[in-house]
Design an enzyme around this catalytic site. Structure first.
Site, PDB file in Angstrom:
ATOM      1  N   LYS A 192       6.254  -9.143  26.333  1.00 49.79           N
ATOM      2  CA  LYS A 192       7.372  -8.209  26.128  1.00 49.79           C
ATOM      3  C   LYS A 192       7.452  -7.249  27.309  1.00 49.79           C
ATOM      4  CE  LYS A 192       8.988  -4.495  23.071  1.00 49.79           C
ATOM      5  NZ  LYS A 192       8.834  -3.778  21.816  1.00 49.79           N
ATOM      6  N   GLU A 203      10.983   9.059  18.069  1.00 49.59           N
ATOM      7  CA  GLU A 203       9.678   8.390  18.209  1.00 49.59           C
ATOM      8  C   GLU A 203       8.529   9.354  18.479  1.00 49.59           C
ATOM      9  OE1 GLU A 203      10.070   4.878  20.526  1.00 49.59           O
ATOM     10  OE2 GLU A 203       7.918   4.604  20.776  1.00 49.59           O
ATOM     11  N   GLU A 232       9.298  -8.158  18.284  1.00 50.18           N
ATOM     12  CA  GLU A 232       9.378  -6.968  19.144  1.00 50.18           C
ATOM     13  C   GLU A 232       8.556  -5.821  18.532  1.00 50.18           C
ATOM     14  OE1 GLU A 232      13.634  -6.338  19.906  1.00 50.18           O
ATOM     15  OE2 GLU A 232      13.052  -4.373  20.685  1.00 50.18           O
ATOM     16  N   GLU A 257      22.725  -2.900  22.697  1.00 47.79           N
ATOM     17  CA  GLU A 257      21.695  -2.032  22.094  1.00 47.79           C
ATOM     18  C   GLU A 257      21.498  -0.757  22.937  1.00 47.79           C
ATOM     19  OE1 GLU A 257      18.211  -4.043  20.405  1.00 47.79           O
ATOM     20  OE2 GLU A 257      16.992  -2.360  21.104  1.00 47.79           O
TER      21      GLU A 257
END
Ligand SMILES: C=C(O[C@@H]1C=C(C(=O)O)C=C[C@H]1O)C(=O)O
Ligand SMILES: [Mg+2]
EC number: 5.4.4.2
Length: 468
Positions: free
Chosen positions: A223, A272, A316, A451
């Site tokens: 990733k 986050e 993900e 996104e």
């Protein structure tokens, strides 16, 4: 009315000057008082006249903690890449070790505290975009207003050197009085408008996403998070206060932050958490995998369900869980996380979400865990080192403080860092906003592009660029 009683400040300053003379080292005096409640944003705004360019603002998602700093009584900064988290921590520890602290309140986030953060990648070549921010940059404010679970406090910090004398007491008192007299002033409002919006090389970005997906198919990389920038131009200088007001109103479930440095301001509303430390408890978050919000309740629920069952997004997300669990295991005695992936819904977007808690081992620290975690695969990739190298090589962007740890550490070594996404850098009448997404084998460049478009929205809306 804000009443400030006579304080220990004078006694502390006298003592500190004596100690500074004896040791030839500056000594910090810090005094905490409980005060009447003030709107945190009003305190920030009151600092406009006296402390513009030297302010910070912080709010956590639960509204438990608001911290606003004005002025700089000490800076901790460095562009050194090696062991940067460790060096900041060492400098902080040695600075507070000799401090004279008057604080009757056993609460996190009051008393001497450093606020700031780190760049995403100190090895990546710096452009002039981030010239005003060192790779590690922390401010210890002159005046700090904290609201902790609804209780309000003022911390006053004064650094005394061997050349100081008692006139310092009057200077600080004078500053404090001027500051509090400005609290009632009307907030300055400007109606600025977006003049132009320029996405930086969107097509090249999609090509890079496509090239990376091909590379991921071959391994060992699993990733890589790729980010991009949009540059905005306004007809007037941006008022940070106004942007903060909008972020506070529209992004309630987020960390809301602003960090001024040398005339620029890094600002955002991030959902986050990187890590929070309170005593021996560590709390961190796995956040990765995204889908839009629905226009109706029904559509929204359907989108949420789709996300929870989507293999590409689950992978993900899983990479992040795997790495965070491992990192937490190195500094915690126990690590606990829910079995099922959850959803975190923000105003413009919903994410896959897994909170992780742990009990800290003895010889550990907040910045040690920041070091172990940053960047998680939510912002870097997997494996960590190779992913960061790949980003350094292919990404046509100086991330600066975007996507990196931003937050605070207090003198008891408690504190919290967010991952500074959904953010932008204000530079007068121009702003750069940033957004990225996790690229995995099955990523589609057009969907990833969309996104990132959604992830620009919180900042764009707060800046008045999207009509609400
Ligand atoms: C990189 C960003 O967000 C990160 C990437 C996500 C994803 O790709 O699904 C989701 C949340 C964040 O961890 C950003 O907002 O800029
Ligand atoms: Mg994603």
């Amino acid at each position: 009315m804000v009443t400030i009683q006579e304080t220990e400040l004078k006694e502390g300053i006298l003592d500190a000057i004596q100690r500074a003379k004896a040791s030839s080292k500056p000594v910090l005096v810090s005094e905490v008082q409980e005060i009447n409640h003030i709107e945190p944003l009003s305190f920030f705004a009151a600092g406009h006249e006296l402390f513009l360019g030297e302010r910070f603002f912080w709010k956590d998602p639960s509204d438990e903690t608001f911290i606003v700093g004005l002025g700089i009584c000490k800076q901790i900064q460095s562009d050194q890449a090696a062991d940067r988290f460790f060096h900041v921590e060492e400098e902080w520890n040695s600075f507070i070790q000799d401090a004279i602290i008057y604080n009757r309140f056993q609460l996190n986030g009051v008393g001497p505290l450093m606020f700031g953060g780190f760049s995403f990648d100190p090895i990546k070549e710096k452009t002039k975009l981030w010239a005003k921010y060192s790779d590690s940059l922390f401010h210890i404010p002159r005046f700090m207003y904290s609201v902790i679970n609804g209780q309000a406090f003022l911390t006053t910090n004064v650094v005394c050197t061997q050349n100081d004398d008692l006139s310092l007491v009057e200077i600080v008192r004078g500053e404090r009085e001027s500051l509090f007299s400005l609290l009632t002033a009307d907030r300055y409002q400007e109606n600025y408008e977006l003049v132009s919006e320029k996405e930086i090389k969107p097509n090249e970005w999609k090509e890079t996403v496509s090239a990376i997906t091909n590379e991921l198919k071959k391994g060992p990389l699993k990733k890589v998070v790729l980010a991009r920038e949009t540059r905005l131009l306004f007809n007037k200088f941006i008022q940070t206060e106004q942007v903060l007001e909008n972020l506070l109103k529209l992004q309630r479930e987020s960390f809301v932050f602003a960090f001024e440095s040398n005339g620029d301001c890094f600002i955002g509303a991030s959902p986050e958490r990187l890590v929070k430390k309170s005593g021996t408890s560590f709390l961190t978050t796995c956040l990765a995998g995204s889908i839009a919000r629905g226009k109706t309740e029904e559509e929204d629920q359907l989108l949420g369900k789709t996300l929870l069952a989507d293999p590409k997004n689950l992978i993900e997300h899983q990479y992040v869980v795997q790495m965070i669990k491992e990192a937490m295991g190195t500094v915690c005695e126990e690590v606990t996380l829910p079995k099922k992936t959850q959803l975190l819904k923000m105003r413009d977007i919903q994410h896959l979400y897994t909170p992780v808690i742990g009990k800290a081992k003895k010889d550990t620290s907040l910045l040690l865990l920041v070091d172990r975690l940053h960047p998680t695969p939510a912002l870097g990739g997997l494996p960590k080192e190779q992913a960061v190298e790949k980003i350094r090589e292919v990404e046509d962007l100086d991330r600066g403080f975007y996507g990196a740890p931003l937050g605070w550490v207090d003198y008891q070594r408690n504190g919290e860092f967010a991952v500074s996404i959904r953010s932008g850098l204000i530079q007068g009448d121009e702003v750069s906003i940033f957004a990225g997404c996790g690229v995995v084998e099955d990523s589609n460049p057009d969907s990833e592009y969309i996104e990132t478009k959604i992830k620009f929205r919180p900042m764009l809306t707060a800046l008045g660029g999207v009509k609400q």
